[in-house]
Design an enzyme around this catalytic site. Structure first.
Site, PDB file in Angstrom:
ATOM      1  N   HIS A  75      17.597  54.622  43.723  1.00  0.00           N
ATOM      2  CA  HIS A  75      16.807  55.769  44.154  1.00  0.00           C
ATOM      3  C   HIS A  75      15.349  55.632  43.729  1.00  0.00           C
ATOM      4  O   HIS A  75      14.442  56.103  44.423  1.00  0.00           O
ATOM      5  CB  HIS A  75      17.392  57.064  43.589  1.00  0.00           C
ATOM      6  CG  HIS A  75      18.617  57.526  44.311  1.00  0.00           C
ATOM      7  ND1 HIS A  75      19.129  58.801  44.166  1.00  0.00           N
ATOM      8  CD2 HIS A  75      19.437  56.905  45.187  1.00  0.00           C
ATOM      9  CE1 HIS A  75      20.215  58.930  44.923  1.00  0.00           C
ATOM     10  NE2 HIS A  75      20.414  57.783  45.542  1.00  0.00           N
ATOM     11  N   HIS A 123      28.876  50.419  46.048  1.00  0.00           N
ATOM     12  CA  HIS A 123      29.571  51.675  46.327  1.00  0.00           C
ATOM     13  C   HIS A 123      31.057  51.571  45.995  1.00  0.00           C
ATOM     14  O   HIS A 123      31.728  52.585  45.794  1.00  0.00           O
ATOM     15  CB  HIS A 123      29.418  52.051  47.805  1.00  0.00           C
ATOM     16  CG  HIS A 123      28.040  52.521  48.158  1.00  0.00           C
ATOM     17  ND1 HIS A 123      27.501  52.394  49.413  1.00  0.00           N
ATOM     18  CD2 HIS A 123      27.088  53.132  47.408  1.00  0.00           C
ATOM     19  CE1 HIS A 123      26.283  52.907  49.429  1.00  0.00           C
ATOM     20  NE2 HIS A 123      26.014  53.360  48.224  1.00  0.00           N
TER      21      HIS A 123
END
Length: 595
Positions: free
Chosen positions: A116, A356
């Site tokens: 991020h 993920h």
């Protein structure tokens, strides 16, 4: 290196002089004597001050592949359609719960903080691309859900998952004629803890108190929390309007509970450091306290990211050999002004998303000294709902849970919490992150997996059997069912099924791409924490920063946590890495900052 400098000069000549770039941002004027980094990444590179800025394009390892050479998503090699992304997700990434034997869930979560910090695709389009009105919208690239008795979404009657194409340089009017589009990131591309401090001066000012260098907080139940978001219904899912929705430096700060734990921890860490510095240097004003505390927190973040986290993901020897980390107590002055910090598209939107698979569908809360699990929470029930953290000791319980619960194994298996129920809100089903990853691969025009194999030194495959030895046989069989040609295999899927490199948690193609990225990130940062000079730390201060750890960060900012293992990313057991009093963990000696 000479050719790289020439290429950079040519790019800038075209950027500033070509009429095609008439809508591009103007370069700011830089104060070469200013000691602190900007918030938006500008002026990090004094020669090319726009480098690193939000709303600029990603970089590329290989030129994009589009059907029309510009922006139309590619087809299969034979000209036919590719297998729908939802089918690939359902077949290649099933929910089989295997645990990593060593690494804790905080490792996965810190990886998301780094992701991020470095990038975020910019998207502008309709809320739902699955209606008759929006289906032909050029910003829509909806994911088909074919009928399949093995697919729970299909059996529930769902035929479409909304998907918006990423904003490109053409959308912004800043592009080169007859060249493929390039996607835009809306955060700066510097590893600078912008998730805490924001990506613009305006955002940083919105987050600051203007007193004692501190960031704004709201105190409830004797703990400090981020301030309330002024537009909570746009940011969070709030079944109850009284629930908290936080204002953070990054608009994704409320996305999931584990992420928000780290957002809160770094907010509290900044203010904690401000208090220490103010006591040591009572003559420092608000701006000095803020910038020095920010500089220290960014230094900790860069150290934990590169010296504690990345060796696990990519292998310590690989990092040393690639000069991404150094075995030294001295400065490391390897800044290279010819390197553009723009993040590689293939890293941010393919290779890095492999992890993920580490996500756990249920988060466990643990007691302190004896680490006994006393509760669990379902991930999909709390997407964009951070208020859970303020109930009882949930923040502390989750801090301890993230450093105790093992993450899911790094493989092709993914929890259905992100492949069936992602952002489901009040609905039965949500979105599918893995289908979105495959669709994003097509939206961004990544070249074939075969092309990236070659880039990374592997032999190009001419038939599926050529992958034997590098990819397990079951995965090869699945790839043959999903793709008609070995050249149709996509980067996102091909890289995800490779056997792991020894000492790393990914295969050779993804490791290669990520090594290139993290080398680029440190080389391009004039303010990197290991630099000498006026913008850096003193050597004594630098070696204090090198005492930072994920364990100490959580200890110092979770009031109900008194015990933690020295290596927070690693599982604790009676055989090693045992829990110990937080006060005994290495900590930064801030007297080195006393003037």
């Amino acid at each position: 290196m000479r050719s790289m400098h020439i290429a950079v000069l040519l790019f800038n000549f075209l950027y500033y002089l070509s009429p095609v770039y008439s809508n591009c941002p103007e370069a700011p004027k830089c104060d070469k004597g200013y000691l602190y980094r900007s918030f938006d990444g500008t002026c990090n590179n004094l020669g090319y001050p726009l480098y690193g800025k939000p709303d600029l394009t990603y970089d590329r390892l290989l030129k994009a592949n589009y059907d029309d050479g510009i922006s139309t998503p590619y087809k299969a090699k034979d000209g036919g359609p590719l297998t729908p992304a939802r089918t690939i997700s359902n077949k290649l990434y099933p929910d089989i719960p295997l645990k990593d034997p060593i690494w804790t869930l905080i490792l996965m979560q810190y990886g998301q903080i780094v992701a991020h910090d470095l990038s975020n695709i910019k998207q502008e389009g309709p809320d739902n691309c699955c209606t008759n009105e929006t289906s032909k919208n050029p910003k829509c690239f909806a994911i088909e859900v074919p009928f399949d008795i093995t697919d729970r979404m299909s059996l529930a009657g769902i035929k479409c998952i909304s998907f918006i194409r990423t904003t490109t340089d053409r959308d912004q009017g800043c592009y080169t004629e007859n060249e493929p589009v390039e996607q835009v990131s809306d955060v700066n591309s510097i590893l600078d803890l912008s998730v805490t401090y924001g990506n613009s001066l305006a955002k940083s000012q919105e987050l600051r108190t203007g007193l004692g260098g501190k960031l704004k907080v709201e105190n409830r139940n004797e703990q400090d929390w981020p301030p309330r978001d002024p537009t909570p219904t746009k940011t969070c899912f709030l079944p109850n309007t009284e629930e908290a929705c936080y204002l953070t430096g990054d608009k994704r700060g409320n996305q999931n509970l584990q992420l928000t734990v780290l957002q809160v921890a770094y907010l509290r860490e900044h203010n904690r450091v401000c208090d220490i510095l103010a006591e040591l240097n009572p003559h420092w004003d608000d701006e000095k306290l803020f910038q020095e505390a920010r500089k220290i927190c960014i230094g900790q973040h860069q150290y934990v990211s590169y010296y504690e986290m990345l060796p696990i993901f990519l292998g310590r020897d690989n990092l040393l050999n690639y000069k991404i980390i150094y075995d030294t107590d001295d400065f490391v002055d390897d800044y290279d002004s010819s390197v553009n910090p723009a993040v590689y598209n293939e890293h941010a939107n393919a290779a890095n998303r492999y992890f993920h698979s580490n996500i756990e569908g249920y988060l466990k809360l643990y007691s302190d000294k004896f680490r006994l699990s006393y509760s669990s929470v379902r991930l999909s029930n709390w997407f964009d709902r951070p208020s859970f953290l303020e109930e009882g000791d949930n923040f502390g319980g989750l801090c301890r849970g993230l450093t105790t619960q093992l993450e899911s194994n790094v493989d092709t298996f993914h929890t259905s919490e992100i492949t069936q129920y992602l952002f489901k809100k009040a609905k039965t089903f949500g979105k599918d992150m893995k289908a979105a990853d495959v669709q994003r691969n097509r939206d961004h025009g990544f070249r074939s997996y075969n092309d990236y194999r070659e880039l990374c030194g592997l032999k190009r495959a001419t038939k599926f059997s050529d992958l034997s030895g590098e990819i397990n046989e079951l995965a090869i069989i699945l790839l043959q069912k999903l793709y008609k040609s070995v050249d149709d295999i996509e980067l996102t899927t091909g890289g995800s099924v490779e056997n792991h490199v020894q000492g790393a948690l990914a295969g050779p193609t993804f490791v290669c791409i990520m090594l290139k990225q993290f080398s680029k990130t440190r080389l391009s940062d004039r303010f990197w924490f290991e630099r000498s000079g006026k913008t850096g730390f003193t050597l004594d201060q630098l070696n204090e920063i090198r005492k930072a750890s994920i364990s100490r960060l959580l200890c110092d900012n979770s009031p109900t946590t008194d015990y933690m293992q020295p290596e927070g990313f690693k599982y604790t057991s009676i055989f090693g890495n045992k829990l110990q009093d937080c006060n005994t963990l290495p900590s930064i000696n801030y007297t080195k900052w006393k003037e």
